[in-house]
Each structure stands twice: as structure tokens, then as C-alpha cells.
Design an enzyme around this catalytic site. Structure first.
Site, PDB file in Angstrom:
ATOM      1  N   MET A 108       1.432  -5.629 -14.078  1.00 18.56           N
ATOM      2  CA  MET A 108       0.635  -6.145 -15.202  1.00 18.56           C
ATOM      3  C   MET A 108      -0.323  -5.061 -15.683  1.00 18.56           C
ATOM      4  O   MET A 108      -1.321  -5.346 -16.359  1.00 18.56           O
ATOM      5  CB  MET A 108      -0.140  -7.400 -14.794  1.00 18.56           C
ATOM      6  CG  MET A 108       0.802  -8.539 -14.397  1.00 18.56           C
ATOM      7  SD  MET A 108       0.134 -10.181 -14.699  1.00 18.56           S
ATOM      8  CE  MET A 108      -1.319 -10.149 -13.693  1.00 18.56           C
ATOM      9  N   HIS A 164      -3.129   1.547 -10.470  1.00 19.37           N
ATOM     10  CA  HIS A 164      -3.887   2.313  -9.469  1.00 19.37           C
ATOM     11  C   HIS A 164      -2.875   2.900  -8.490  1.00 19.37           C
ATOM     12  O   HIS A 164      -1.658   2.713  -8.657  1.00 19.37           O
ATOM     13  CB  HIS A 164      -4.934   1.426  -8.790  1.00 19.37           C
ATOM     14  CG  HIS A 164      -4.377   0.143  -8.233  1.00 19.37           C
ATOM     15  ND1 HIS A 164      -3.461   0.103  -7.195  1.00 19.37           N
ATOM     16  CD2 HIS A 164      -4.568  -1.152  -8.597  1.00 19.37           C
ATOM     17  CE1 HIS A 164      -3.153  -1.143  -6.917  1.00 19.37           C
ATOM     18  NE2 HIS A 164      -3.796  -1.935  -7.773  1.00 19.37           N
ATOM     19  N   GLY A 169      -1.894   2.073  -5.711  1.00 16.21           N
ATOM     20  CA  GLY A 169      -0.959   1.118  -5.106  1.00 16.21           C
ATOM     21  C   GLY A 169       0.309   1.014  -5.943  1.00 16.21           C
ATOM     22  O   GLY A 169       1.432   1.077  -5.428  1.00 16.21           O
ATOM     23  N   HIS A 170       0.125   0.874  -7.262  1.00 16.95           N
ATOM     24  CA  HIS A 170       1.297   0.791  -8.151  1.00 16.95           C
ATOM     25  C   HIS A 170       2.108   2.088  -8.075  1.00 16.95           C
ATOM     26  O   HIS A 170       3.340   2.071  -8.092  1.00 16.95           O
ATOM     27  CB  HIS A 170       0.863   0.592  -9.611  1.00 16.95           C
ATOM     28  CG  HIS A 170       0.157  -0.705  -9.869  1.00 16.95           C
ATOM     29  ND1 HIS A 170      -1.185  -0.760 -10.159  1.00 16.95           N
ATOM     30  CD2 HIS A 170       0.612  -1.980  -9.905  1.00 16.95           C
ATOM     31  CE1 HIS A 170      -1.543  -2.022 -10.361  1.00 16.95           C
ATOM     32  NE2 HIS A 170      -0.471  -2.786 -10.211  1.00 16.95           N
ATOM     33  N   GLY A 219       4.836  -4.861  -3.937  1.00 19.41           N
ATOM     34  CA  GLY A 219       3.853  -4.486  -2.922  1.00 19.41           C
ATOM     35  C   GLY A 219       3.622  -5.617  -1.945  1.00 19.41           C
ATOM     36  O   GLY A 219       3.622  -6.791  -2.317  1.00 19.41           O
ATOM     37  N   ASP A 255       0.526  -8.533  -2.174  1.00 18.30           N
ATOM     38  CA  ASP A 255       0.730  -9.916  -2.616  1.00 18.30           C
ATOM     39  C   ASP A 255       1.869 -10.507  -1.787  1.00 18.30           C
ATOM     40  O   ASP A 255       2.999 -10.669  -2.269  1.00 18.30           O
ATOM     41  CB  ASP A 255       1.071  -9.947  -4.108  1.00 18.30           C
ATOM     42  CG  ASP A 255      -0.092  -9.479  -4.944  1.00 18.30           C
ATOM     43  OD1 ASP A 255      -1.148 -10.118  -4.906  1.00 18.30           O
ATOM     44  OD2 ASP A 255       0.042  -8.438  -5.617  1.00 18.30           O
ATOM     45  N   GLN A 286       3.662 -13.703  -2.990  1.00 22.91           N
ATOM     46  CA  GLN A 286       4.492 -13.389  -4.165  1.00 22.91           C
ATOM     47  C   GLN A 286       5.782 -12.687  -3.723  1.00 22.91           C
ATOM     48  O   GLN A 286       6.875 -13.024  -4.181  1.00 22.91           O
ATOM     49  CB  GLN A 286       3.703 -12.488  -5.119  1.00 22.91           C
ATOM     50  CG  GLN A 286       4.554 -11.839  -6.207  1.00 22.91           C
ATOM     51  CD  GLN A 286       3.715 -11.087  -7.232  1.00 22.91           C
ATOM     52  OE1 GLN A 286       3.105 -11.713  -8.085  1.00 22.91           O
ATOM     53  NE2 GLN A 286       3.694  -9.773  -7.165  1.00 22.91           N
ATOM     54  N   SER A 323      -6.703  -2.763  -5.417  1.00 18.62           N
ATOM     55  CA  SER A 323      -6.438  -3.909  -6.281  1.00 18.62           C
ATOM     56  C   SER A 323      -7.055  -3.622  -7.644  1.00 18.62           C
ATOM     57  O   SER A 323      -8.106  -2.970  -7.736  1.00 18.62           O
ATOM     58  CB  SER A 323      -7.112  -5.157  -5.681  1.00 18.62           C
ATOM     59  OG  SER A 323      -7.283  -6.146  -6.669  1.00 18.62           O
ATOM     60  N   SER A 324      -6.409  -4.134  -8.687  1.00 18.83           N
ATOM     61  CA  SER A 324      -6.958  -3.949 -10.036  1.00 18.83           C
ATOM     62  C   SER A 324      -8.336  -4.606 -10.139  1.00 18.83           C
ATOM     63  O   SER A 324      -9.148  -4.254 -10.983  1.00 18.83           O
ATOM     64  CB  SER A 324      -6.032  -4.567 -11.081  1.00 18.83           C
ATOM     65  OG  SER A 324      -4.742  -4.043 -10.932  1.00 18.83           O
TER      66      SER A 324
HETATM   67  O1  PAF Z   1       2.114  -8.628  -9.194  1.00 10.82           O
HETATM   68  C1  PAF Z   1       2.037  -8.598 -10.438  1.00 10.82           C
HETATM   69  O2  PAF Z   1       1.471  -7.695 -11.015  1.00 10.82           O
HETATM   70  C2  PAF Z   1       2.656  -9.729 -11.253  1.00 10.82           C
HETATM   71  O3  PAF Z   1       2.534 -10.947 -10.608  1.00 10.82           O
HETATM   72  C3  PAF Z   1       4.117  -9.460 -11.644  1.00 10.82           C
HETATM   73  C4  PAF Z   1       5.023  -9.380 -10.428  1.00 10.82           C
HETATM   74  C5  PAF Z   1       4.207  -8.167 -12.438  1.00 10.82           C
HETATM   75  C6  PAF Z   1       4.634 -10.603 -12.527  1.00 10.82           C
HETATM   76  O4  PAF Z   1       3.874 -10.744 -13.676  1.00 10.82           O
END
Ligand code: PAF
Length: 292
Positions: free
Chosen positions: A37, A41, A43-44, A154, A157, A160, A192-193
């Protein structure tokens, strides 16, 4: 066919992504995909690095998905540092950046969404009703648009990640999922953002989440195997920290997220707390050589 940090393609339409991915495939590339989203940072970037190791053409999406925000959560306030994100994606070696508009992803009335099952019923699911239906729906759409061979999520989460893994399995989606380790600051704070919202005092207090998880790990290493006792040990760290309001702390299975009495070294301690006005989550494997 990997990006040399200058030739990243930015696509804003679904057709544009499909064309670019089809070209890459025609040249023999395998496709790796990192959905985000934005507000990128390190992490991404670690997810991108992993995707680049496992595939030869890396796609990142940046889409702030309205479906996963409750009306009480401020979707409009979610950070959107468009230029910084684009620069970081380019520098990390992303080949194709997909930045759709909301109208492209959700052009009209929706008849069908993905319903998250039991894994979603607790933890993040109970404080954010409908959140995971929104996550799974957009991830399913993004998978259908990008059609990646692999995808990297990651472990930060964890719930998720468990739900996306379950969706891939249950709906026979032809994509291999990799769950990459949590990236932490030197002092242990999970990236984290939302960390950008922490004041200096909040940031100090936020370290207690990591400390609580580490205490649980230490207790397990000493031979404590009772779920209740381990959770109490973690909670007592947070109870002592100013400015921290615990939402949940539990020892669970990392795949079903169920809390049970069969604690093993792969069990995960999960925590969510409000530090000042910022809600943070973190988790840690309670045994084994590695925290992740
Ligand atoms: O983890 C996230 O940034 C969001 O939940 C994702 C997986 C991009 C879905 O919008």
C-alpha cells in the site's frame, strides 16, 4: 531481464500491467510480485530483494485499498508519499510498478468478494471487522491481474500472511507464496509505515512490544510451555510500560492463528497495542534459532 535501477516501467492501468508482464514472459522471465500500500520502508524493500532472488521480473503494486479500511479508520489520512515510493521502488530494482486508481480496481458495483474464514475471526479480525475480506479480495484481484509465479509477503502481518496462504491453497491459485522475515530497527522495533506517527516517547514505549515477545522466547527456552504462563510473562512487560494500551497478546499456531495448549517451538507470540494513538502489531516465533 532484471532492472538496472533506471528502467522501471510505471503502469496505472490493468491493460498496461498485462502487456508489460506478457512481454516479460515472452522473453522467458518468471514473474515475482510484491503487493503493497506504499509508504515504503526497508521492510518492503526486503520483500523486493527476495522476489528478485526468486524470479527474473519483479512487479510491485502500490494501492491503498479502500475495501480493507473500516468507516472508522481514516483512509484519507493513509500516507501516500508518491514520489519517494516511486524512487525507492526504482532503486530497489522493481521492473514494473503498478499504481492503479481506485476507479480502475473497483469500477462499479461489486457482486463478488472473497470471504476470509475462521483464521480471520480473532486478533486483527476482531478489532477490524471486514478487514481481511477486503485484503483477500484485493490480493485475489491483483493476482489475477499480474498472474505472478511467486509472491512475497512479510511475516510482520502474520495473520494476513496465513490468510493469503489459505486463500492460495483453498482456491487453487497458481502462485507460490514466500513469507519473508520481519525487518527490525537496530533496537528491535519492527519496521512499519505507522512508525512515522510515533513521538520520541512513544517510540521508546513501542520497544516494549519487542521486549515482551523476547521475554516469551526466553521463558520458552527456560522450559515454560504453558500458553497462559507465557502470555502472562509477555503481558507483564507491557503492563509496566507507560503509554501502552494492550489490545491482545497471545501464543498461537502461525498457520491457523488458533490459541491452543500445544505450544511448540514454531508457535508464534503475537501482540497488538496502541502506543499513544498509534496501533502497532508485532510477532515472534517462540523457539528455534531464529525469531522469525
Ligand atoms: O499488507 C498490505 O500492505 C496490504 O494489506 C496488501 C497485502 C497490499 C493488500 O492491500
Amino acid at each position: 531481464m532484471q532492472n538496472t535501477a533506471t528502467d522501471m516501467v510505471v503502469a496505472t492501468t490493468i491493460t498496461g500491467v498485462r502487456e508489460s508482464v506478457a512481454n516479460a514472459r515472452a522473453m522467458g522471465s518468471t514473474i515475482g510480485f510484491v503487493p503493497t500500500m506504499g509508504a515504503l520502508h526497508k521492510g518492503h524493500l526486503s520483500l523486493v530483494e527476495r522476489a528478485r532472488k526468486e524470479s527474473s521480473f519483479t512487479v510491485m503494486s502500490i494501492f491503498v485499498n479502500p475495501l480493507q479500511f473500516a468507516p472508522t479508520e481514516d483512509l484519507a489520512k493513509y500516507p501516500r508519499p508518491v514520489e519517494d515510493d516511486e524512487r525507492m521502488a526504482r532503486e530497489s530494482g522493481v521492473d514494473l510498478l503498478f499504481r492503479p486508481a481506485v476507479e480502475d480496481m473497483y469500477p462499479g458495483k461489486r457482486e463478488v468478494t472473497v470471504a476470509a474464514g475462521e483464521i480471520a475471526s480473532e486478533w486483527e479480525g476482531s478489532s477490524r471487522p471486514g478487514h481481511f475480506d477486503g485484503v483477500l479480495t484485493v490480493v485475489a484481484k491483483l493476482f489475477n491481474i499480474v498472474q505472478p509465479d511467486i509472491t512475497v509477503f512479510g511475516r510482520k502481518d502474520l495473520q494476513q500472511a496465513a490468510l493469503v496462504a489459505a486463500m492460495i491453497h483453498d482456491l487453487n491459485m497458481p502462485v507460490r507464496m514466500i513469507i519473508a522475515p520481519i525487518v527490525r530497527e537496530g533496537d528491535g522495533l519492527a519496521l512499519s509505515s505507522r512508525n512515522r506517527y510515533l513521538s520520541d516517547d512513544d517510540r521508546r514505549s513501542a520497544l516494549s512490544l519487542h521486549s515482551a515477545l523476547q521475554e516469551i522466547r526466553r521463558a520458552f527456552a527456560r522450559g515454560v510451555t504453558s500458553t497462559v504462563e507465557l502470555e502472562q510473562i509477555g503481558r507483564s512487560v507491557l503492563d509496566l510500560t507507560p503509554n501502552v494500551r494492550l489490545d491482545y497478546l497471545a501464543v498461537v499456531s502461525p498457520t491457523s492463528l488458533a490459541r491452543n495448549d500445544d505450544v511448540s517451538k514454531t508457535s508464534a507470540a503475537i501482540v497488538a497495542a496502541r502506543v499513544g494513538s498509534t496501533r502497532l502489531i508485532d510477532n515472534m516465533t517462540i523457539g528455534g534459532d531464529d525469531e522469525n
